[in-house]
Design a protein around this motif. Structure first.
Motif, PDB file in Angstrom:
ATOM      1  N   GLU A 147       0.807  -1.227   0.000  1.00 40.30           N
ATOM      2  CA  GLU A 147       0.000   0.000   0.000  1.00 40.30           C
ATOM      3  C   GLU A 147       0.838   1.274   0.000  1.00 40.30           C
ATOM      4  N   ASP A 148       2.154   1.148   0.136  1.00 35.68           N
ATOM      5  CA  ASP A 148       3.042   2.304  -0.011  1.00 35.68           C
ATOM      6  C   ASP A 148       3.345   2.605  -1.478  1.00 35.68           C
ATOM      7  N   THR A 149       2.894   1.750  -2.373  1.00 36.48           N
ATOM      8  CA  THR A 149       3.122   1.956  -3.803  1.00 36.48           C
ATOM      9  C   THR A 149       2.455   3.244  -4.269  1.00 36.48           C
ATOM     10  N   ALA A 150       3.244   4.121  -4.874  1.00 34.08           N
ATOM     11  CA  ALA A 150       2.737   5.428  -5.316  1.00 34.08           C
ATOM     12  C   ALA A 150       3.871   6.167  -6.018  1.00 34.08           C
ATOM     13  N   VAL A 151       3.501   7.285  -6.629  1.00 35.26           N
ATOM     14  CA  VAL A 151       4.502   8.252  -7.072  1.00 35.26           C
ATOM     15  C   VAL A 151       4.747   9.198  -5.904  1.00 35.26           C
ATOM     16  N   TYR A 152       6.007   9.354  -5.550  1.00 36.21           N
ATOM     17  CA  TYR A 152       6.390  10.199  -4.420  1.00 36.21           C
ATOM     18  C   TYR A 152       6.937  11.523  -4.942  1.00 36.21           C
ATOM     19  N   PHE A 153       6.457  12.615  -4.345  1.00 39.15           N
ATOM     20  CA  PHE A 153       6.856  13.961  -4.731  1.00 39.15           C
ATOM     21  C   PHE A 153       7.474  14.677  -3.538  1.00 39.15           C
ATOM     22  N   CYS A 154       8.488  15.489  -3.785  1.00 40.67           N
ATOM     23  CA  CYS A 154       8.937  16.398  -2.744  1.00 40.67           C
ATOM     24  C   CYS A 154       8.473  17.802  -3.107  1.00 40.67           C
ATOM     25  N   ALA A 155       8.252  18.607  -2.071  1.00 41.10           N
ATOM     26  CA  ALA A 155       7.700  19.941  -2.271  1.00 41.10           C
ATOM     27  C   ALA A 155       8.244  20.879  -1.207  1.00 41.10           C
ATOM     28  N   ALA A 156       8.271  22.169  -1.517  1.00 36.90           N
ATOM     29  CA  ALA A 156       8.782  23.180  -0.592  1.00 36.90           C
ATOM     30  C   ALA A 156       7.673  24.153  -0.230  1.00 36.90           C
ATOM     31  N   GLY A 157       7.644  24.533   1.051  1.00 38.50           N
ATOM     32  CA  GLY A 157       6.620  25.466   1.496  1.00 38.50           C
ATOM     33  C   GLY A 157       7.076  26.240   2.715  1.00 38.50           C
ATOM     34  N   SER A 158       6.284  27.220   3.092  1.00 40.01           N
ATOM     35  CA  SER A 158       6.650  28.113   4.198  1.00 40.01           C
ATOM     36  C   SER A 158       6.218  27.603   5.561  1.00 40.01           C
ATOM     37  N   PHE A 159       5.395  26.553   5.587  1.00 41.58           N
ATOM     38  CA  PHE A 159       4.869  26.039   6.843  1.00 41.58           C
ATOM     39  C   PHE A 159       5.183  24.554   6.987  1.00 41.58           C
ATOM     40  N   LEU A 160       5.329  24.120   8.218  1.00 43.80           N
ATOM     41  CA  LEU A 160       5.531  22.691   8.492  1.00 43.80           C
ATOM     42  C   LEU A 160       4.145  22.046   8.468  1.00 43.80           C
ATOM     43  N   SER A 161       3.646  21.850   7.274  1.00 47.28           N
ATOM     44  CA  SER A 161       2.241  21.523   7.084  1.00 47.28           C
ATOM     45  C   SER A 161       2.049  20.165   6.425  1.00 47.28           C
ATOM     46  N   SER A 162       0.880  19.561   6.685  1.00 50.47           N
ATOM     47  CA  SER A 162       0.511  18.314   6.011  1.00 50.47           C
ATOM     48  C   SER A 162      -0.424  18.581   4.826  1.00 50.47           C
TER      49      SER A 162
END
Length: 120
Positions: free
Chosen positions: A87-102
């Motif tokens: 179930e961990d199978t997926a496309v994984y993306f990294c992203a940058a933002g201003s908040f430690l957010s989900s």
């Protein structure tokens, strides 16, 4: 802001992978998160880290199995994935933002995805 994700691949259930996200052109304190998207599903938060303080947040589904970290120069963010499940199978993306957010809409810059496939 530029982000480059790498390290995906095919692994058997119970195995491990380490994803890397190379970050450039960002202010020192920005947060870098990992999200994933499986076919037919919405993009899902995985983990995030503040590049300055090292403070982290994790999705409940990966706590205790995944570890997010950054290098000393704070130019790379890693996602160590252990005890992988199908179930961990997926496309994984990294992203940058201003908040430690989900929330994915709190991240304004995204790298290309890297495919992770976990076979049973």
């Amino acid at each position: 802001v530029q982000l480059q994700a790498s390290g995906g691949g095919l692994v058997q259930a119970g195995g491990s992978l380490r994803l890397s996200c190379a970050a450039s052109g960002m202010i020192f304190s920005i947060n870098v998160g990992w999200f994933r998207q499986a076919p037919g599903k919405e993009r899902e938060f995985v983990a995030t880290i503040n590049r300055s303080s090292g403070v982290t947040r994790y999705a409940d589904s990966v706590k205790g199995r995944f570890t997010i970290s950054r290098n000393n120069a704070k130019t790379m963010v890693f996602l160590r994935m252990d005890s992988l499940k199908p179930e961990d199978t997926a496309v994984y993306f990294c992203a940058a933002g201003s908040f430690l957010s989900s929330r994915f809409d709190d991240y304004g810059a995204w790298g290309q995805g890297t495919q992770v496939t976990v076979s049973s």
